[in-house]
Design a protein around this motif. Structure first.
Motif, short mmCIF file in Angstrom:
data_model
loop_
_atom_site.label_atom_id
_atom_site.label_comp_id
_atom_site.label_asym_id
_atom_site.label_seq_id
_atom_site.Cartn_x
_atom_site.Cartn_y
_atom_site.Cartn_z
N GLU A 15 1.03 4.52 -11.61
CA GLU A 15 2.45 4.16 -11.61
C GLU A 15 3.23 4.83 -10.48
N ASN A 16 2.61 5.78 -9.81
CA ASN A 16 3.27 6.47 -8.70
C ASN A 16 3.38 5.54 -7.49
N ARG A 17 4.45 5.71 -6.74
CA ARG A 17 4.67 4.92 -5.54
C ARG A 17 5.27 5.80 -4.44
N LEU A 18 4.95 5.45 -3.21
CA LEU A 18 5.59 6.10 -2.07
C LEU A 18 6.93 5.41 -1.82
N LYS A 75 12.35 9.43 10.61
CA LYS A 75 11.03 9.20 11.22
C LYS A 75 10.14 10.42 11.02
N HIS A 76 10.69 11.62 11.17
CA HIS A 76 9.91 12.83 10.92
C HIS A 76 9.39 12.84 9.49
N LEU A 77 10.29 12.56 8.55
CA LEU A 77 9.92 12.58 7.14
C LEU A 77 8.81 11.55 6.85
N ALA A 78 8.97 10.35 7.38
CA ALA A 78 7.95 9.32 7.21
C ALA A 78 6.62 9.77 7.80
N GLY A 98 -4.20 7.69 14.70
CA GLY A 98 -3.78 6.64 13.77
C GLY A 98 -2.28 6.56 13.61
N ILE A 99 -1.63 7.72 13.51
CA ILE A 99 -0.18 7.72 13.29
C ILE A 99 0.55 7.19 14.51
N ASN A 100 0.00 7.47 15.68
CA ASN A 100 0.60 6.91 16.90
C ASN A 100 0.56 5.39 16.86
N ARG A 101 -0.51 4.83 16.36
CA ARG A 101 -0.62 3.36 16.26
C ARG A 101 0.34 2.81 15.20
N VAL A 102 0.48 3.51 14.09
CA VAL A 102 1.39 3.06 13.02
C VAL A 102 2.82 3.02 13.52
N PHE A 103 3.22 4.07 14.25
CA PHE A 103 4.61 4.18 14.68
C PHE A 103 4.89 3.60 16.06
N GLU A 104 3.89 3.04 16.74
CA GLU A 104 4.15 2.47 18.06
C GLU A 104 4.57 1.01 17.97
N ILE A 110 9.11 -0.38 10.48
CA ILE A 110 8.11 -1.42 10.19
C ILE A 110 6.74 -0.78 9.97
N GLY A 111 6.34 0.12 10.86
CA GLY A 111 5.04 0.78 10.73
C GLY A 111 4.93 1.56 9.44
N TYR A 112 5.96 2.32 9.12
CA TYR A 112 5.94 3.12 7.89
C TYR A 112 5.94 2.23 6.66
N ASP A 113 6.82 1.22 6.63
CA ASP A 113 6.87 0.33 5.47
C ASP A 113 5.57 -0.45 5.27
N ASN A 114 4.90 -0.80 6.37
CA ASN A 114 3.58 -1.45 6.24
C ASN A 114 2.59 -0.50 5.57
N PHE A 115 2.57 0.75 6.01
CA PHE A 115 1.70 1.75 5.41
C PHE A 115 2.02 1.91 3.93
N VAL A 116 3.30 2.06 3.60
CA VAL A 116 3.73 2.26 2.21
C VAL A 116 3.37 1.05 1.36
N SER A 117 3.57 -0.14 1.89
CA SER A 117 3.22 -1.35 1.13
C SER A 117 1.73 -1.39 0.81
#
Length: 167
Positions: A15-18, A75-78, A98-104, A110-117
């Motif tokens: 039930e936990n979510r980011l 962005k830092h927090l994400a 990997g994180i560079n690709r997510v946030f580039e 968008i990158g963070y929300d894709n990861f969270v989804s």
């Protein structure tokens, strides 16, 4: 721990979510506030709490951007959320790539929300039965890498809990 207790734990764990980008604080935060925010949002999946020295190390190793005037942005927090989760399975060198690709992408939201989804979708399918869905090589390689990495973290936590059966 018996099967019933494990199933209850698994249900509660699932039930936990980011938090999505829009759910992260809009204000810039100082280090103490960052560690509290991380603890609030990801303690369910972390083996140990995120410390100031860990965050300073991420900055020093350029895994996350340097804060501006000791203040951390959304962005830092994400970035810290993603790093703290993935660090349980991967080295910081791998995470940095990997994180560079997510946030580039066009923007970090968008990158963070894709990861969270992807992460939250994996949490939703935890049902104690068969929660492994098929991935095909026709999918985007970044998505496949993220799904597999997220599953590694989630299933590692489940493995830790299952190991308690012997105690």
């Amino acid at each position: 721990m018996n099967n019933k207790e494990f199933n209850v734990w698994l249900k509660e764990f699932g039930e936990n979510r980011l938090p999505k980008w829009s759910e992260l604080p809009d204000l810039e935060l100082y280090m103490d506030q960052v560690t509290l925010e991380i603890e609030k949002n990801v303690s369910f999946i972390l083996e140990k709490p995120i410390t100031k020295s860990m965050i300073n190390s991420y900055v020093k190793m350029q895994v996350i951007d340097k804060p501006e005037k000791k203040k951390y942005s959304k962005k830092h927090l994400a970035s810290i959320i993603v790093v703290s989760i993935m660090k349980q399975v991967f080295s910081l060198d791998v995470i940095k790539k990997g994180i560079n690709r997510v946030f580039e992408l066009d923007n970090p939201e968008i990158g963070y929300d894709n990861f969270v989804s992807l992460f939250n979708k994996e949490m939703e399918i935890l049902d104690g039965k068969n929660s492994i869905s098929n991935l095909t090589m026709n999918e985007d390689q970044l998505k496949i890498a993220q799904v597999v990495a997220i599953r590694s973290v989630i299933y590692k936590e489940i493995a830790n809990k299952v190991s308690e059966f012997n105690n």
